[in-house]
Design an enzyme around this catalytic site. Structure first.
Site, PDB file in Angstrom:
ATOM      1  CD1 TRP A  66      -2.133  -2.225   1.793  1.00 38.97           C
ATOM      2  CD2 TRP A  66      -3.014  -1.166   0.031  1.00 38.97           C
ATOM      3  NE1 TRP A  66      -3.180  -2.978   1.326  1.00 38.97           N
ATOM      4  CE2 TRP A  66      -3.738  -2.361   0.252  1.00 38.97           C
ATOM      5  CE3 TRP A  66      -3.387  -0.325  -1.027  1.00 38.97           C
ATOM      6  CZ2 TRP A  66      -4.818  -2.737  -0.558  1.00 38.97           C
ATOM      7  CZ3 TRP A  66      -4.463  -0.707  -1.830  1.00 38.97           C
ATOM      8  CH2 TRP A  66      -5.154  -1.903  -1.588  1.00 38.97           C
ATOM      9  CG  ASP A 136      -2.955   4.182   4.495  1.00 33.95           C
ATOM     10  OD1 ASP A 136      -3.972   4.029   5.190  1.00 33.95           O
ATOM     11  OD2 ASP A 136      -2.763   3.558   3.429  1.00 33.95           O
ATOM     12  CE  LYS A 160      -8.848  -3.492   5.199  1.00 41.21           C
ATOM     13  NZ  LYS A 160      -9.140  -4.640   4.314  1.00 41.21           N
TER      14      LYS A 160
END
Length: 330
Positions: A66, A136, A160
């Protein structure tokens, strides 16, 4: 949801959600709270478009897929400098600060707090000196307390641990909420200033997503805040890692212990025996243990321990892992 986002009822939902975000995460009063549509991946572009300014370059700590994608996206609008890159180790570690090549003139330093695919997590807030820090936190958001004030911008896709997919929460320092560093090519809809000035309602927001998030925030307060989720996460991840480490090599986690994730636990069976791993996954399904296959780019197995996974679920998984090991150890 059949309700106007401008109605008194929904405005109450939205304002309560923001207040609870501020209370739970300890967001400084001068920071702006953004509720961005598009999830965290859209933020990969929003960040350089809103923060590169005249510097035109930013540093990225690449510790997984990511953060690697975030750095590549920055290169469309400026220069995404790779301050560290652990791809050679298959993203299984986080190097010490002495190995980072930080540029004191970078517009910001970006890192991904938890890498879902590779199972790597920072156990600390990176020290990058006077350069603004961007995080992030999509996959471990709401799993432990965080120091918002050490960051210029924190963003997190909420799917999540906090609500349905399709929205990213952002905590932005006031110096980046006024448009001073925004590139001219930044789309209006991706502007931090536009979003902040309009209370995240420049257009119709993700109403139902905001509502569900708000309910989860209330539940989090009832349970005792982020300290509760941190305790749960530590118990679950410790239980699973102990099972892996105590298997005498039958199971193996490839990630360096100091960088292991509490959210995503990758592991192989007997050195990556694909036939045995398939047998494991098939057997797990019979025990109603699902989605244990590793990411398609990595292989092996992976257990995700987000807030929604109860301790009982991890107990059942480790029990199955032990019985499977006993039956297939030869």
């Amino acid at each position: 949801m059949e309700m106007s986002h401008r109605s008194k009822e929904f405005m109450t939902i939205a304002s309560e959600a923001e207040k609870d975000l501020r209370d739970i995460f300890g967001v400084p009063s001068d920071y702006k709270v953004l509720m961005n549509q598009g999830g965290a991946t859209l933020q990969f572009a929003s960040i350089p478009l809103n923060m590169l300014g005249t510097e035109g370059k930013a540093d990225y700590l690449v510790t997984g897929q990511w953060s690697e994608k975030a750095a590549k996206e920055c290169n469309k609008y400026g220069t995404g400098q790779v301050a560290c890159n652990t791809k050679a180790s298959k993203f299984t570690t986080i190097p010490g600060k002495s190995e980072w090549k930080l540029d004191p003139e970078a517009a910001y330093v970006h890192y991904c707090d938890n890498e879902t695919v590779n199972g790597v997590e920072f156990s600390y807030t990176p020290d990058v000196g006077n350069v603004p820090l961007v995080a992030d936190m999509s996959s471990n958001f709401c799993s432990r307390p965080i120091d918002v004030g050490k960051h210029a911008y924190i963003y997190a896709g909420i799917q999540k641990n906090l609500g349905p997919a399709g929205m990213a929460v952002g905590f932005v320092h006031p110096s980046y909420a006024g448009g001073e560093h925004e590139l001219k090519i930044c789309p209006t809809y991706m502007s931090f200033k536009t979003t902040a000035d309009n209370g995240s309602m420049y257009n119709t927001p993700a109403c139902f997503t905001m509502y569900v998030m708000g309910e989860y925030l209330k539940y989090t307060k009832q349970k005792g805040g982020l300290a509760y989720w941190a305790e749960q996460s530590d118990k679950k991840s410790t239980m699973l890692y102990n099972c892996i480490d105590g298997s005498d090599g039958f199971y193996c986690c490839p990630v360096e212990k100091s960088a292991r994730s509490r959210m995503n636990v990758p592991f192989t069976i007997k050195g990556g025996n694909e036939e045995l791993e398939k047998k494991f996954l098939d057997g797990a399904k019979k025990e109603k243990l699902y989605t244990l296959a590793g990411h398609r780019s990595v292989g092996g197995c992976r257990a995700s321990l987000y807030n929604g996974m109860p301790i009982e679920g991890v107990e059942k998984l480790t029990s199955f892992m032990k019985s499977f090991m006993d039956e297939n150890r030869q």
